[in-house]
Design a protein around this motif. Sequence first.
Motif, PDB file in Angstrom:
ATOM      1  N   LYS A  73       0.775  -1.192   0.059  1.00  0.00           N
ATOM      2  CA  LYS A  73       0.101  -0.059   0.213  1.00  0.00           C
ATOM      3  C   LYS A  73       0.861   1.219  -0.047  1.00  0.00           C
ATOM      4  CE  LYS A  73      -3.890  -2.337   2.311  1.00  0.00           C
ATOM      5  NZ  LYS A  73      -4.608  -2.369   3.672  1.00  0.00           N
ATOM      6  N   PRO A  74       0.462   2.303  -0.914  1.00  0.00           N
ATOM      7  CA  PRO A  74       1.238   3.541  -0.873  1.00  0.00           C
ATOM      8  C   PRO A  74       0.978   4.413   0.379  1.00  0.00           C
ATOM      9  CG  PRO A  74      -0.428   3.531  -2.502  1.00  0.00           C
ATOM     10  CD  PRO A  74      -0.681   2.277  -1.735  1.00  0.00           C
ATOM     11  N   LEU A  75       1.925   5.459   0.617  1.00  0.00           N
ATOM     12  CA  LEU A  75       1.743   6.447   1.555  1.00  0.00           C
ATOM     13  C   LEU A  75       0.515   7.304   0.749  1.00  0.00           C
ATOM     14  CD1 LEU A  75       5.490   7.302   2.287  1.00  0.00           C
ATOM     15  CD2 LEU A  75       3.756   6.262   3.794  1.00  0.00           C
ATOM     16  N   THR A 121      15.297   5.032  14.843  1.00  0.00           N
ATOM     17  CA  THR A 121      13.960   5.360  15.208  1.00  0.00           C
ATOM     18  C   THR A 121      13.298   6.232  14.073  1.00  0.00           C
ATOM     19  OG1 THR A 121      14.381   5.211  17.498  1.00  0.00           O
ATOM     20  CG2 THR A 121      12.245   6.155  16.875  1.00  0.00           C
ATOM     21  N   HIS A 122      12.204   5.584  13.587  1.00  0.00           N
ATOM     22  CA  HIS A 122      11.369   6.468  12.694  1.00  0.00           C
ATOM     23  C   HIS A 122      10.212   7.048  13.746  1.00  0.00           C
ATOM     24  CE1 HIS A 122       8.039   7.457   9.715  1.00  0.00           C
ATOM     25  NE2 HIS A 122       9.071   7.226   8.964  1.00  0.00           N
ATOM     26  N   PRO A 123       9.753   8.312  13.515  1.00  0.00           N
ATOM     27  CA  PRO A 123       8.881   9.064  14.272  1.00  0.00           C
ATOM     28  C   PRO A 123       7.485   8.118  14.372  1.00  0.00           C
ATOM     29  CG  PRO A 123       9.503  10.264  12.672  1.00  0.00           C
ATOM     30  CD  PRO A 123      10.235   9.169  12.422  1.00  0.00           C
ATOM     31  N   VAL A 124       7.003   7.834  13.115  1.00  0.00           N
ATOM     32  CA  VAL A 124       5.594   7.243  13.232  1.00  0.00           C
ATOM     33  C   VAL A 124       5.738   5.342  13.485  1.00  0.00           C
ATOM     34  CG1 VAL A 124       3.803   6.625  11.474  1.00  0.00           C
ATOM     35  CG2 VAL A 124       4.829   8.829  11.686  1.00  0.00           C
ATOM     36  N   PHE A 125       6.873   4.750  12.913  1.00  0.00           N
ATOM     37  CA  PHE A 125       6.796   3.326  12.875  1.00  0.00           C
ATOM     38  C   PHE A 125       7.712   2.822  13.945  1.00  0.00           C
ATOM     39  CE2 PHE A 125       6.115   4.401   8.375  1.00  0.00           C
ATOM     40  CZ  PHE A 125       4.968   3.764   8.377  1.00  0.00           C
ATOM     41  N   GLY A 126       8.384   3.805  14.771  1.00  0.00           N
ATOM     42  CA  GLY A 126       9.315   3.312  16.055  1.00  0.00           C
ATOM     43  C   GLY A 126      10.697   2.811  15.337  1.00  0.00           C
ATOM     44  N   PRO A 127      11.472   1.902  16.179  1.00  0.00           N
ATOM     45  CA  PRO A 127      12.773   1.429  15.734  1.00  0.00           C
ATOM     46  C   PRO A 127      12.438   0.617  14.436  1.00  0.00           C
ATOM     47  CG  PRO A 127      12.265   1.118  18.119  1.00  0.00           C
ATOM     48  CD  PRO A 127      11.100   1.462  17.685  1.00  0.00           C
ATOM     49  N   LEU A 128      13.351   0.899  13.332  1.00  0.00           N
ATOM     50  CA  LEU A 128      13.499   0.142  12.353  1.00  0.00           C
ATOM     51  C   LEU A 128      14.900  -0.406  12.098  1.00  0.00           C
ATOM     52  CD1 LEU A 128      11.304   2.262   9.856  1.00  0.00           C
ATOM     53  CD2 LEU A 128      10.358   0.247  10.938  1.00  0.00           C
ATOM     54  N   ASP A 129      14.771  -1.701  11.824  1.00  0.00           N
ATOM     55  CA  ASP A 129      16.331  -2.286  11.271  1.00  0.00           C
ATOM     56  C   ASP A 129      16.324  -1.954   9.765  1.00  0.00           C
ATOM     57  OD1 ASP A 129      14.563  -4.085   9.973  1.00  0.00           O
ATOM     58  OD2 ASP A 129      15.140  -5.782  11.208  1.00  0.00           O
ATOM     59  N   TYR A 130      17.443  -2.550   9.156  1.00  0.00           N
ATOM     60  CA  TYR A 130      17.866  -2.313   7.847  1.00  0.00           C
ATOM     61  C   TYR A 130      16.585  -2.648   6.863  1.00  0.00           C
ATOM     62  CZ  TYR A 130      20.594  -2.471   3.628  1.00  0.00           C
ATOM     63  OH  TYR A 130      21.251  -2.458   2.183  1.00  0.00           O
ATOM     64  N   GLU A 131      15.929  -3.785   6.919  1.00  0.00           N
ATOM     65  CA  GLU A 131      14.872  -4.150   6.310  1.00  0.00           C
ATOM     66  C   GLU A 131      13.895  -3.274   6.321  1.00  0.00           C
ATOM     67  OE1 GLU A 131      11.830  -7.618   5.323  1.00  0.00           O
ATOM     68  OE2 GLU A 131      13.566  -8.261   6.328  1.00  0.00           O
ATOM     69  N   GLY A 132      13.386  -2.986   7.572  1.00  0.00           N
ATOM     70  CA  GLY A 132      12.330  -1.843   7.946  1.00  0.00           C
ATOM     71  C   GLY A 132      12.683  -0.521   7.262  1.00  0.00           C
ATOM     72  N   TRP A 133      13.920  -0.042   7.373  1.00  0.00           N
ATOM     73  CA  TRP A 133      14.098   1.378   6.640  1.00  0.00           C
ATOM     74  C   TRP A 133      14.112   0.993   5.087  1.00  0.00           C
ATOM     75  CZ3 TRP A 133      13.528   5.993   8.107  1.00  0.00           C
ATOM     76  CH2 TRP A 133      13.706   6.004   9.507  1.00  0.00           C
ATOM     77  N   LEU A 134      14.573   0.019   4.707  1.00  0.00           N
ATOM     78  CA  LEU A 134      14.554  -0.180   3.150  1.00  0.00           C
ATOM     79  C   LEU A 134      13.211  -0.442   2.676  1.00  0.00           C
ATOM     80  CD1 LEU A 134      17.109  -3.196   2.583  1.00  0.00           C
ATOM     81  CD2 LEU A 134      16.879  -0.803   1.670  1.00  0.00           C
ATOM     82  N   ARG A 135      12.236  -0.724   3.442  1.00  0.00           N
ATOM     83  CA  ARG A 135      10.598  -0.890   3.306  1.00  0.00           C
ATOM     84  C   ARG A 135      10.359   0.477   3.194  1.00  0.00           C
ATOM     85  NH1 ARG A 135       8.286  -5.779   3.076  1.00  0.00           N
ATOM     86  NH2 ARG A 135       9.404  -7.489   3.761  1.00  0.00           N
ATOM     87  N   PHE A 136      10.565   1.336   4.053  1.00  0.00           N
ATOM     88  CA  PHE A 136      10.008   2.767   4.384  1.00  0.00           C
ATOM     89  C   PHE A 136      10.735   3.460   3.220  1.00  0.00           C
ATOM     90  CE2 PHE A 136      10.738   7.167   5.546  1.00  0.00           C
ATOM     91  CZ  PHE A 136       9.235   7.508   5.561  1.00  0.00           C
ATOM     92  N   HIS A 137      11.726   3.346   2.934  1.00  0.00           N
ATOM     93  CA  HIS A 137      12.612   4.353   1.704  1.00  0.00           C
ATOM     94  C   HIS A 137      11.755   3.778   0.545  1.00  0.00           C
ATOM     95  CE1 HIS A 137      14.905   6.207   4.606  1.00  0.00           C
ATOM     96  NE2 HIS A 137      15.950   5.118   4.505  1.00  0.00           N
ATOM     97  N   GLN A 138      11.519   2.791   0.324  1.00  0.00           N
ATOM     98  CA  GLN A 138      10.696   2.168  -1.073  1.00  0.00           C
ATOM     99  C   GLN A 138       9.377   3.176  -1.256  1.00  0.00           C
ATOM    100  OE1 GLN A 138      11.890   0.165  -3.486  1.00  0.00           O
ATOM    101  NE2 GLN A 138      10.032   0.129  -4.528  1.00  0.00           N
ATOM    102  N   LYS A 139       8.744   3.059   0.045  1.00  0.00           N
ATOM    103  CA  LYS A 139       7.379   3.421  -0.192  1.00  0.00           C
ATOM    104  C   LYS A 139       7.723   5.011  -0.151  1.00  0.00           C
ATOM    105  CE  LYS A 139       4.645   0.515   2.740  1.00  0.00           C
ATOM    106  NZ  LYS A 139       3.307   0.059   1.774  1.00  0.00           N
ATOM    107  N   HIS A 140       8.361   5.880   0.415  1.00  0.00           N
ATOM    108  CA  HIS A 140       8.581   7.167   0.555  1.00  0.00           C
ATOM    109  C   HIS A 140       9.137   7.605  -0.793  1.00  0.00           C
ATOM    110  CE1 HIS A 140      10.564  10.817   2.492  1.00  0.00           C
ATOM    111  NE2 HIS A 140       9.251  11.038   2.628  1.00  0.00           N
ATOM    112  N   PHE A 141      10.215   7.011  -1.217  1.00  0.00           N
ATOM    113  CA  PHE A 141      10.681   7.452  -2.464  1.00  0.00           C
ATOM    114  C   PHE A 141       9.591   7.213  -3.582  1.00  0.00           C
ATOM    115  CE2 PHE A 141      15.523   6.953  -2.294  1.00  0.00           C
ATOM    116  CZ  PHE A 141      15.502   7.284  -1.114  1.00  0.00           C
ATOM    117  N   HIS A 143       6.412   7.486  -3.259  1.00  0.00           N
ATOM    118  CA  HIS A 143       5.456   8.432  -2.969  1.00  0.00           C
ATOM    119  C   HIS A 143       5.962   9.450  -3.627  1.00  0.00           C
ATOM    120  CE1 HIS A 143       2.489  10.959  -0.469  1.00  0.00           C
ATOM    121  NE2 HIS A 143       3.471  11.818  -0.187  1.00  0.00           N
ATOM    122  N   HIS A 144       7.352  10.138  -3.455  1.00  0.00           N
ATOM    123  CA  HIS A 144       7.618  11.498  -3.783  1.00  0.00           C
ATOM    124  C   HIS A 144       8.089  11.376  -5.384  1.00  0.00           C
ATOM    125  CE1 HIS A 144       6.971  13.640  -0.293  1.00  0.00           C
ATOM    126  NE2 HIS A 144       7.991  13.028   0.187  1.00  0.00           N
TER     127      HIS A 144
END
Length: 153
Positions: A73-75, A121-141, A143-144
């Motif tokens: 799901k997208p942002l 720490t991500h301000p919405v998702f809390g502590p993220l590891d490498y995979e979590g940040w990769l997932r977030f960056h994929q969605k965030h990139f 999105h923009h």
Amino acid sequence: MIALFPLSQPATLAAILEELQPGTPPKWGSMHAQQMVEHLDGIVRHSAGDHELAVVSPEEMLPKLLRWLETDKPLQKMIENPAFRNTTLTHPDLDSAIRSLHEGLAHFHHVYTTSPGRTSTHPVFGPLDYEGWLRFHQKHFRHHLTQFGLLEE
């Protein structure tokens, strides 16, 4: 693992950003192209840094938010993150901002691949590891890059 999140791959991102021009208008939102790139760079650099941010999400919501992060799901359009509202430019031009984003992304990958188990720490998702940040960056990139017409919705 990076192959699962192609927008974090330097060659993929570089090819997409080649199409971005200083005057490329957003389809929504108020950021211009350089602000968007600097925004992405700031969050990438935060994800690799040691600066902790407060988590604004209620603790009981974190499991649900993390499950959502694992979806395709997208942002939402026009979503605002209160921790990342800086619109002051730090680079003289778009090309410099794009170079900085690439450097920040390389640093991000280096930090996490040389420090397995690291979290930030991500301000919405809390502590993220490498995979979590990769997932977030994929969605965030996505999105923009969609916001500026560089990817299809």
